[in-house]
Design an enzyme around this catalytic site. Structure first.
Site, PDB file in Angstrom:
ATOM      1  N   GLN A   2      -4.845  -1.516   9.408  1.00 44.55           N
ATOM      2  CA  GLN A   2      -4.642  -2.872   8.894  1.00 44.55           C
ATOM      3  C   GLN A   2      -5.172  -3.901   9.896  1.00 44.55           C
ATOM      4  O   GLN A   2      -4.837  -3.859  11.076  1.00 44.55           O
ATOM      5  CB  GLN A   2      -3.136  -3.092   8.630  1.00 44.55           C
ATOM      6  CG  GLN A   2      -2.814  -4.404   7.966  1.00 44.55           C
ATOM      7  CD  GLN A   2      -3.380  -4.513   6.545  1.00 44.55           C
ATOM      8  OE1 GLN A   2      -3.259  -3.593   5.747  1.00 44.55           O
ATOM      9  NE2 GLN A   2      -3.991  -5.638   6.239  1.00 44.55           N
ATOM     10  N   LYS A  38       0.844  -1.205   0.000  1.00 48.98           N
ATOM     11  CA  LYS A  38       0.000   0.000   0.000  1.00 48.98           C
ATOM     12  C   LYS A  38       0.873   1.246   0.000  1.00 48.98           C
ATOM     13  O   LYS A  38       0.585   2.219  -0.701  1.00 48.98           O
ATOM     14  CB  LYS A  38      -0.935  -0.021   1.222  1.00 48.98           C
ATOM     15  CG  LYS A  38      -2.033  -1.059   1.063  1.00 48.98           C
ATOM     16  CD  LYS A  38      -2.789  -1.379   2.331  1.00 48.98           C
ATOM     17  CE  LYS A  38      -3.714  -2.570   2.074  1.00 48.98           C
ATOM     18  NZ  LYS A  38      -4.393  -3.061   3.274  1.00 48.98           N
ATOM     19  N   ASP A  78     -11.311   2.241   3.369  1.00 49.94           N
ATOM     20  CA  ASP A  78     -11.494   0.787   3.309  1.00 49.94           C
ATOM     21  C   ASP A  78     -12.978   0.420   3.231  1.00 49.94           C
ATOM     22  O   ASP A  78     -13.320  -0.724   2.932  1.00 49.94           O
ATOM     23  CB  ASP A  78     -10.904   0.154   4.576  1.00 49.94           C
ATOM     24  CG  ASP A  78      -9.694  -0.709   4.285  1.00 49.94           C
ATOM     25  OD1 ASP A  78      -9.455  -1.017   3.098  1.00 49.94           O
ATOM     26  OD2 ASP A  78      -9.005  -1.097   5.246  1.00 49.94           O
TER      27      ASP A  78
END
Ligand code: NAD
Length: 285
Positions: free
Chosen positions: A97, A53, A120
């Site tokens: 994460q 990422k 997300d």
């Protein structure tokens, strides 16, 4: 029939090139898209994902803010960081994460992110908007799957779509997105009886199970579009949830693993962050 490859690597590269171009334009107007990635602990797979990422951000011309916190981080400490990132105007997207260490409740953490910065798409507000068919920050993997499906040029409306898996990050949201495209959607999961009978009906099959070669060739309908989300690390390498060779004999389109859904996830993350940065501009007169 031998399937055509649904090439996620190629499509992701095109999307990333577009993101890069739009980023350059945005920077000329004084805004640099910023993505904050928060990694708590030492999970090896998470470290790989976070590295990918960060690389994606730098290639696109974004500002990347990586926050690495120790395994022992308390929920309060993490929430305090999110609070800071929520009010930081240089941060357009916040990604925590998963998985998180045991002492931290992921639902509490995800709900603490400002919905507009939730690139997300896991915040309950964004999930709710997806259910309601309202514009939302959409979760990256399902959004990437939909882009792949649309790239075939085939209509999804009225088609039988079968999703295997009902997780909040893949199965459930992709089922809702297929429904929004007017597919007839079936969601299969670990308690489904006679799974093969459902799968055999699928014109569009999305496998998000996490079990190597779970979908065998005989389950694939002739001419189906097969999207394999699974990432299973075996000694022989990365393997999907679909037994590729026999499935490709019957499908019309199929995603490879690797090189299918995986690269699309990062491309969608970059696109979500860019779009949030674009929205932060004052409207042009
Ligand atoms: P998960 O473990 O949260 O969910 C798996 C789902 O599979 C569950 O809903 C469960 O009901 C279902 N399932 C398990 N056993 C089953 C069975 N025997 N029959 C039918 N259904 C069964 O997993 P997830 O987070 O949704 O991920 C699924 C897979 O996709 C994993 O391999 C993961 O690594 C991969 N993944 C890939 C990407 C990507 O970017 N390519 C992103 C997310 C997840």
């Amino acid at each position: 029939m031998t399937a055509r490859i649904l090439d996620g690597k190629k499509l992701a590269a095109e999307i990333k090139a577009d993101v890069k171009e739009r980023t350059a334009l945005l920077k000329q107007r004084g805004v640099t898209p910023g993505l904050a990635v928060v990694l708590v602990g030492e999970d090896p797979a998470s470290k790989v994902y976070v590295g990918q990422k960060e690389k994606g951000c730098l290639e696109a011309g974004f500002a990347s803010f990586l926050h690495r916190l120790p395994e022992s981080t308390s929920q309060g400490e993490l929430l305090a960081l999110i609070e800071r990132l929520n009010s930081d105007r240089t941060v357009h997207g916040i990604l925590v994460q998963l998985p998180l260490p045991r002492q931290i409740d992921p639902d509490t953490v995800l709900a603490a992110i400002r919905p507009e910065k939730d690139v997300d798409g896991f915040h309950p507000v964004n999930m709710g908007r997806l259910v309601a068919g309202l514009p939302a920050s959409e979760p990256c993997t399902p959004k990437g799957i939909m882009r792949l499906l649309k790239s075939t040029g085939l209509t999804l409306s009225g088609k039988e779509a079968v999703v295997i898996g009902r997780s909040n990050i893949v199965g459930k949201p992709v089922a809702l997105m297929l429904l929004a495209e007017s597919a007839t959607v079936t969601i299969c999961h670990s308690r489904t009886e006679d799974l093969a009978a459902h799968v055999r009906r699928a014109d569009i099959l999305v496998a998000a199970v996490g079990k190597p070669r779970f979908v065998t060739g005989d389950m694939v309908k002739e001419g189906a579009i097969v999207v394999d989300v699974g990432i299973n690390r075996l000694e022989e390498g990365l393997v999907g949830d679909v037994d590729y060779e026999p499935a490709a004999e019957r499908a019309s389109w199929i995603t490879p693993v690797p090189g299918g859904v995986g690269p699309m996830t990062i491309a969608m993350l970059l696109e979500n962050t860019l779009e949030q940065a674009e929205r932060s501009l004052p409207a042009r007169r």
